[in-house]
Motif scaffolding. Structure first.
Motif, PDB file in Angstrom:
ATOM      1  N   ASP A   1       0.834  -1.181   0.000  1.00  0.00           N
ATOM      2  CA  ASP A   1       0.000   0.000   0.000  1.00  0.00           C
ATOM      3  C   ASP A   1       0.883   1.251   0.000  1.00  0.00           C
ATOM      4  N   PHE A   2       0.382   2.361  -0.444  1.00  0.00           N
ATOM      5  CA  PHE A   2       1.089   3.642  -0.471  1.00  0.00           C
ATOM      6  C   PHE A   2       2.458   3.540  -1.160  1.00  0.00           C
ATOM      7  N   PRO A   3       2.516   3.096  -2.403  1.00  0.00           N
ATOM      8  CA  PRO A   3       3.817   2.975  -3.079  1.00  0.00           C
ATOM      9  C   PRO A   3       4.452   4.337  -3.347  1.00  0.00           C
ATOM     10  N   VAL A   4       5.777   4.344  -3.387  1.00  0.00           N
ATOM     11  CA  VAL A   4       6.529   5.571  -3.665  1.00  0.00           C
ATOM     12  C   VAL A   4       7.764   5.205  -4.492  1.00  0.00           C
ATOM     13  N   VAL A   5       8.165   6.142  -5.343  1.00  0.00           N
ATOM     14  CA  VAL A   5       9.407   6.008  -6.099  1.00  0.00           C
ATOM     15  C   VAL A   5      10.247   7.250  -5.819  1.00  0.00           C
ATOM     16  N   ASN A   6      11.509   7.189  -6.199  1.00  0.00           N
ATOM     17  CA  ASN A   6      12.362   8.372  -6.124  1.00  0.00           C
ATOM     18  C   ASN A   6      11.717   9.424  -7.019  1.00  0.00           C
ATOM     19  N   TRP A   7      11.437  10.607  -6.488  1.00  0.00           N
ATOM     20  CA  TRP A   7      10.722  11.626  -7.274  1.00  0.00           C
ATOM     21  C   TRP A   7      11.466  12.014  -8.545  1.00  0.00           C
ATOM     22  N   ARG A   8      12.776  11.761  -8.576  1.00  0.00           N
ATOM     23  CA  ARG A   8      13.564  12.081  -9.777  1.00  0.00           C
ATOM     24  C   ARG A   8      13.113  11.244 -10.976  1.00  0.00           C
ATOM     25  N   VAL A   9      12.542  10.058 -10.711  1.00  0.00           N
ATOM     26  CA  VAL A   9      12.093   9.186 -11.804  1.00  0.00           C
ATOM     27  C   VAL A   9      10.570   9.035 -11.818  1.00  0.00           C
ATOM     28  N   SER A  10       9.882   9.887 -11.092  1.00  0.00           N
ATOM     29  CA  SER A  10       8.424   9.848 -11.087  1.00  0.00           C
ATOM     30  C   SER A  10       7.904  10.131 -12.499  1.00  0.00           C
ATOM     31  N   CYS A  11       6.900   9.392 -12.911  1.00  0.00           N
ATOM     32  CA  CYS A  11       6.307   9.507 -14.254  1.00  0.00           C
ATOM     33  C   CYS A  11       7.289   9.129 -15.352  1.00  0.00           C
ATOM     34  N   ALA A  12       8.265   8.329 -15.009  1.00  0.00           N
ATOM     35  CA  ALA A  12       9.248   7.840 -15.993  1.00  0.00           C
ATOM     36  C   ALA A  12       9.557   6.382 -15.648  1.00  0.00           C
ATOM     37  N   GLU A  13      10.278   5.741 -16.530  1.00  0.00           N
ATOM     38  CA  GLU A  13      10.682   4.368 -16.232  1.00  0.00           C
ATOM     39  C   GLU A  13      11.539   4.377 -14.978  1.00  0.00           C
ATOM     40  N   HIS A  14      11.232   3.476 -14.052  1.00  0.00           N
ATOM     41  CA  HIS A  14      11.992   3.399 -12.808  1.00  0.00           C
ATOM     42  C   HIS A  14      12.213   1.939 -12.435  1.00  0.00           C
ATOM     43  N   ARG A  15      13.236   1.742 -11.614  1.00  0.00           N
ATOM     44  CA  ARG A  15      13.594   0.385 -11.216  1.00  0.00           C
ATOM     45  C   ARG A  15      13.015  -0.005  -9.860  1.00  0.00           C
ATOM     46  N   TYR A  16      12.992   0.932  -8.913  1.00  0.00           N
ATOM     47  CA  TYR A  16      12.613   0.594  -7.544  1.00  0.00           C
ATOM     48  C   TYR A  16      11.292   1.230  -7.129  1.00  0.00           C
ATOM     49  N   VAL A  17      10.554   0.463  -6.331  1.00  0.00           N
ATOM     50  CA  VAL A  17       9.311   0.936  -5.720  1.00  0.00           C
ATOM     51  C   VAL A  17       9.365   0.516  -4.253  1.00  0.00           C
ATOM     52  N   TRP A  18       9.038   1.457  -3.363  1.00  0.00           N
ATOM     53  CA  TRP A  18       8.958   1.162  -1.936  1.00  0.00           C
ATOM     54  C   TRP A  18       7.499   1.306  -1.534  1.00  0.00           C
ATOM     55  N   ALA A  19       7.052   0.471  -0.599  1.00  0.00           N
ATOM     56  CA  ALA A  19       5.657   0.545  -0.163  1.00  0.00           C
ATOM     57  C   ALA A  19       5.530   0.013   1.256  1.00  0.00           C
ATOM     58  N   SER A  20       4.444   0.403   1.898  1.00  0.00           N
ATOM     59  CA  SER A  20       4.097  -0.164   3.193  1.00  0.00           C
ATOM     60  C   SER A  20       3.548  -1.558   2.931  1.00  0.00           C
ATOM     61  N   THR A  21       3.757  -2.474   3.886  1.00  0.00           N
ATOM     62  CA  THR A  21       3.286  -3.837   3.700  1.00  0.00           C
ATOM     63  C   THR A  21       2.842  -4.431   5.027  1.00  0.00           C
ATOM     64  N   GLY A  22       1.952  -5.394   4.938  1.00  0.00           N
ATOM     65  CA  GLY A  22       1.536  -6.142   6.116  1.00  0.00           C
ATOM     66  C   GLY A  22       2.486  -7.295   6.359  1.00  0.00           C
ATOM     67  N   CYS A  23       2.326  -7.962   7.490  1.00  0.00           N
ATOM     68  CA  CYS A  23       3.244  -9.055   7.832  1.00  0.00           C
ATOM     69  C   CYS A  23       2.803 -10.396   7.269  1.00  0.00           C
ATOM     70  N   SER A  24       1.624 -10.433   6.641  1.00  0.00           N
ATOM     71  CA  SER A  24       1.113 -11.677   6.102  1.00  0.00           C
ATOM     72  C   SER A  24       1.313 -11.727   4.591  1.00  0.00           C
ATOM     73  N   ALA A  25       1.870 -12.817   4.104  1.00  0.00           N
ATOM     74  CA  ALA A  25       2.044 -12.984   2.657  1.00  0.00           C
ATOM     75  C   ALA A  25       0.710 -13.302   1.984  1.00  0.00           C
ATOM     76  N   GLU A  26      -0.230 -13.813   2.773  1.00  0.00           N
ATOM     77  CA  GLU A  26      -1.550 -14.145   2.253  1.00  0.00           C
ATOM     78  C   GLU A  26      -2.602 -13.482   3.128  1.00  0.00           C
ATOM     79  N   GLY A  27      -3.649 -13.038   2.536  1.00  0.00           N
ATOM     80  CA  GLY A  27      -4.728 -12.447   3.308  1.00  0.00           C
ATOM     81  C   GLY A  27      -4.472 -10.998   3.675  1.00  0.00           C
ATOM     82  N   VAL A  28      -5.278 -10.507   4.602  1.00  0.00           N
ATOM     83  CA  VAL A  28      -5.237  -9.108   5.002  1.00  0.00           C
ATOM     84  C   VAL A  28      -4.463  -8.985   6.316  1.00  0.00           C
ATOM     85  N   ALA A  29      -3.619  -7.967   6.393  1.00  0.00           N
ATOM     86  CA  ALA A  29      -2.858  -7.696   7.614  1.00  0.00           C
ATOM     87  C   ALA A  29      -2.672  -6.187   7.725  1.00  0.00           C
TER      88      ALA A  29
END
Length: 176
Positions: A1-29
């Motif tokens: 949830d809430f993904p972010v990229v380096n603003w220098r590559v925003s709206c352009a091809e980029h390699r990395y994406v950072w996001a918030s995540t839950g602790c469960s690989a399956e289901g809702v957390a």
């Protein structure tokens, strides 16, 4: 949830994406940690999760100082900044992770002094917008506490004040 990229590559091809995540690989957390996704090498994915009673807000990318506009700088040369709330102590901290290696966890953790809501959004603003001295930051903290105290009064429901004229139905003195 809430993904972010380096603003220098925003709206352009980029390699990395950072996001918030839950602790469960399956289901809702609940949102608890961060994930770094390498769009060119999915096997290089990184995850950091805090203690089970700690929860983070939105990931915000902050470029390393002096490298903001340098096109030769690595896309992940910077920091992931967020708030983290401790569910046991009801205290919040500002945390900073190395964007290149978030799996190591925070490289800095600064107590905020108040409990900030879990999931609060944020954005990175270059420069020191809070003032130049520790005293200015302390003054800002005092002002914040005064606003917090006063806001409890502002948010009180008082039936004697009603634009609809219904105060009389709440038994207020002088309204009969």
């Amino acid at each position: 949830d809430f993904p972010v990229v380096n603003w220098r590559v925003s709206c352009a091809e980029h390699r990395y994406v950072w996001a918030s995540t839950g602790c469960s690989a399956e289901g809702v957390a609940p949102i608890q940690g961060f994930i770094k996704i390498d769009t060119t090498d999915p096997s290089a994915e990184q995850v950091w999760l805090p203690e089970p009673h700690e929860f983070v807000g939105e990931a915000t990318f902050a470029p390393r100082a002096g490298k903001e506009d340098d096109p030769s700088t690595a896309e992940d040369d910077g920091y992931i900044v967020s708030l983290m709330t401790n569910g046991i102590t009801q205290e919040s901290s500002l945390i900073v992770l190395d964007a290149a290696d978030i799996a190591k966890g925070p490289i800095a953790k600064v107590p905020v002094g108040v409990n900030m809501p879990h999931g609060l959004h944020g954005c990175w603003v270059p420069g020191n917008v809070g003032g130049d001295s520790p005293q200015q930051l302390l003054n800002s903290n005092v002002l914040l506490r005064l606003y917090m105290r006063k806001s409890k009064e502002w948010n009180q429901l008082d039936a004697s004040f009603s634009g609809m004229g219904i105060g009389q139905f709440f038994g207020q003195k002088g309204m009969d």
